[in-house]
Each structure stands twice: as structure tokens, then as C-alpha cells.
Design a protein around this motif. Structure first.
Motif, PDB file in Angstrom:
ATOM      1  N   THR A 102     -47.326 -26.705  26.412  1.00 49.02           N
ATOM      2  CA  THR A 102     -47.151 -27.702  26.927  1.00 49.02           C
ATOM      3  C   THR A 102     -46.336 -28.321  25.748  1.00 49.02           C
ATOM      4  O   THR A 102     -47.313 -28.543  24.613  1.00 49.02           O
ATOM      5  N   TYR A 103     -45.258 -28.932  26.118  1.00 48.67           N
ATOM      6  CA  TYR A 103     -44.205 -29.123  24.937  1.00 48.67           C
ATOM      7  C   TYR A 103     -43.998 -30.989  25.511  1.00 48.67           C
ATOM      8  O   TYR A 103     -43.988 -31.110  26.719  1.00 48.67           O
ATOM      9  N   ALA A 104     -44.588 -32.121  24.697  1.00 48.97           N
ATOM     10  CA  ALA A 104     -43.747 -33.432  25.381  1.00 48.97           C
ATOM     11  C   ALA A 104     -42.271 -33.601  24.616  1.00 48.97           C
ATOM     12  O   ALA A 104     -42.457 -33.332  23.416  1.00 48.97           O
ATOM     13  N   CYS A 105     -40.763 -34.724  25.175  1.00 48.51           N
ATOM     14  CA  CYS A 105     -40.118 -34.708  25.008  1.00 48.51           C
ATOM     15  C   CYS A 105     -40.303 -35.585  24.064  1.00 48.51           C
ATOM     16  O   CYS A 105     -40.551 -36.613  24.191  1.00 48.51           O
ATOM     17  N   VAL A 106     -39.594 -35.612  22.621  1.00 47.25           N
ATOM     18  CA  VAL A 106     -39.919 -36.033  21.284  1.00 47.25           C
ATOM     19  C   VAL A 106     -38.950 -38.144  21.612  1.00 47.25           C
ATOM     20  O   VAL A 106     -39.268 -38.666  21.163  1.00 47.25           O
ATOM     21  N   ASP A 107     -37.759 -37.937  22.082  1.00 48.31           N
ATOM     22  CA  ASP A 107     -37.615 -39.541  22.984  1.00 48.31           C
ATOM     23  C   ASP A 107     -38.221 -40.296  24.268  1.00 48.31           C
ATOM     24  O   ASP A 107     -37.654 -40.782  23.565  1.00 48.31           O
ATOM     25  N   CYS A 108     -38.002 -39.093  24.702  1.00 50.48           N
ATOM     26  CA  CYS A 108     -38.726 -39.789  26.191  1.00 50.48           C
ATOM     27  C   CYS A 108     -39.613 -39.493  26.561  1.00 50.48           C
ATOM     28  O   CYS A 108     -40.777 -39.924  27.665  1.00 50.48           O
ATOM     29  N   GLY A 109     -41.164 -38.037  25.970  1.00 49.61           N
ATOM     30  CA  GLY A 109     -42.254 -38.031  26.823  1.00 49.61           C
ATOM     31  C   GLY A 109     -42.446 -37.099  27.882  1.00 49.61           C
ATOM     32  O   GLY A 109     -43.320 -37.098  28.094  1.00 49.61           O
ATOM     33  N   HIS A 110     -40.937 -36.706  28.102  1.00 44.60           N
ATOM     34  CA  HIS A 110     -41.447 -36.259  29.545  1.00 44.60           C
ATOM     35  C   HIS A 110     -41.812 -35.151  28.865  1.00 44.60           C
ATOM     36  O   HIS A 110     -41.880 -34.160  28.152  1.00 44.60           O
ATOM     37  N   GLU A 111     -42.478 -34.410  30.059  1.00 39.56           N
ATOM     38  CA  GLU A 111     -44.143 -32.515  29.497  1.00 39.56           C
ATOM     39  C   GLU A 111     -43.182 -31.628  30.746  1.00 39.56           C
ATOM     40  O   GLU A 111     -42.405 -31.439  31.649  1.00 39.56           O
ATOM     41  N   TYR A 112     -43.252 -30.545  29.419  1.00 41.85           N
ATOM     42  CA  TYR A 112     -42.980 -29.705  29.985  1.00 41.85           C
ATOM     43  C   TYR A 112     -43.790 -27.787  29.310  1.00 41.85           C
ATOM     44  O   TYR A 112     -44.151 -28.113  28.338  1.00 41.85           O
ATOM     45  N   SER A 113     -43.749 -27.400  30.672  1.00 44.82           N
ATOM     46  CA  SER A 113     -44.651 -26.987  30.407  1.00 44.82           C
ATOM     47  C   SER A 113     -44.257 -25.719  30.472  1.00 44.82           C
ATOM     48  O   SER A 113     -43.499 -24.836  31.586  1.00 44.82           O
TER      49      SER A 113
END
Length: 86
Positions: A16-27
Motif C-alpha cells: 500500500t502506498y500513499a501519494c506524497v503530494d495529496c495522500g491518496h492511497e493506492y494498493s
């Protein structure tokens, strides 16, 4: 050693990753090319990468360094020059 910052285009392990710019999470499952954040056109994104929340993230030595730091799926718009008129 795991890198905390994963630029667009990097190969990564499942996690799971989070965008460093907006915080959107992506698995995801393992990827050969990490996509850009889907929110990139809605809010300003200047760092173009992901923060590893779970999983192994990106390798300490990227096996595809020529792909790193190149935004994926974003193409430069074609322009017509004034000298190309017929």
C-alpha cells in the motif's frame, strides 16, 4: 534496505502506498512501473511519487533506473509550428 519514497515509473513489490503530494492511497500487486497518482490533474503534484505504507516498496538499487523519475501515462501535447504551414 527499503526506500521510503517511490517515484512514478519505479518497479515495486505488492503493498500500500500513499501519494506524497495529496495522500491518496493506492494498493497493488507487484508492478514493473508505478503509475502516477490518479488525482494528479485535480490538485498540484510537485514531488511525483509515493510513500511506502506497507510492503517492501522499491528496491534500494532500481533494476530499471532509466525508467525512474519519468512520469508514466503523461504525454507531451503536440504543437504545430508556424513554419509548417502549407
Amino acid at each position: 534496505m527499503q526506500k521510503d519514497y517511490v517515484p512514478y515509473g519505479s518497479d515495486v513489490s505488492p503493498g500500500t502506498y500513499a501519494c506524497v503530494d495529496c495522500g491518496h492511497e493506492y494498493s497493488n500487486q507487484a508492478k514493473t512501473s508505478m503509475p502516477p497518482c490518479p488525482q494528479i490533474r485535480k490538485t498540484p503534484h510537485t514531488r511525483h511519487g509515493w510513500k511506502t505504507l506497507t510492503g517492501q516498496g522499491d528496491a534500494a538499487i532500481d533494476p530499471y533506473p532509466e525508467k525512474a523519475n519519468k512520469p508514466v501515462g503523461i504525454k507531451k501535447a503536440a504543437t504545430l509550428s508556424s513554419t509548417s504551414k502549407k
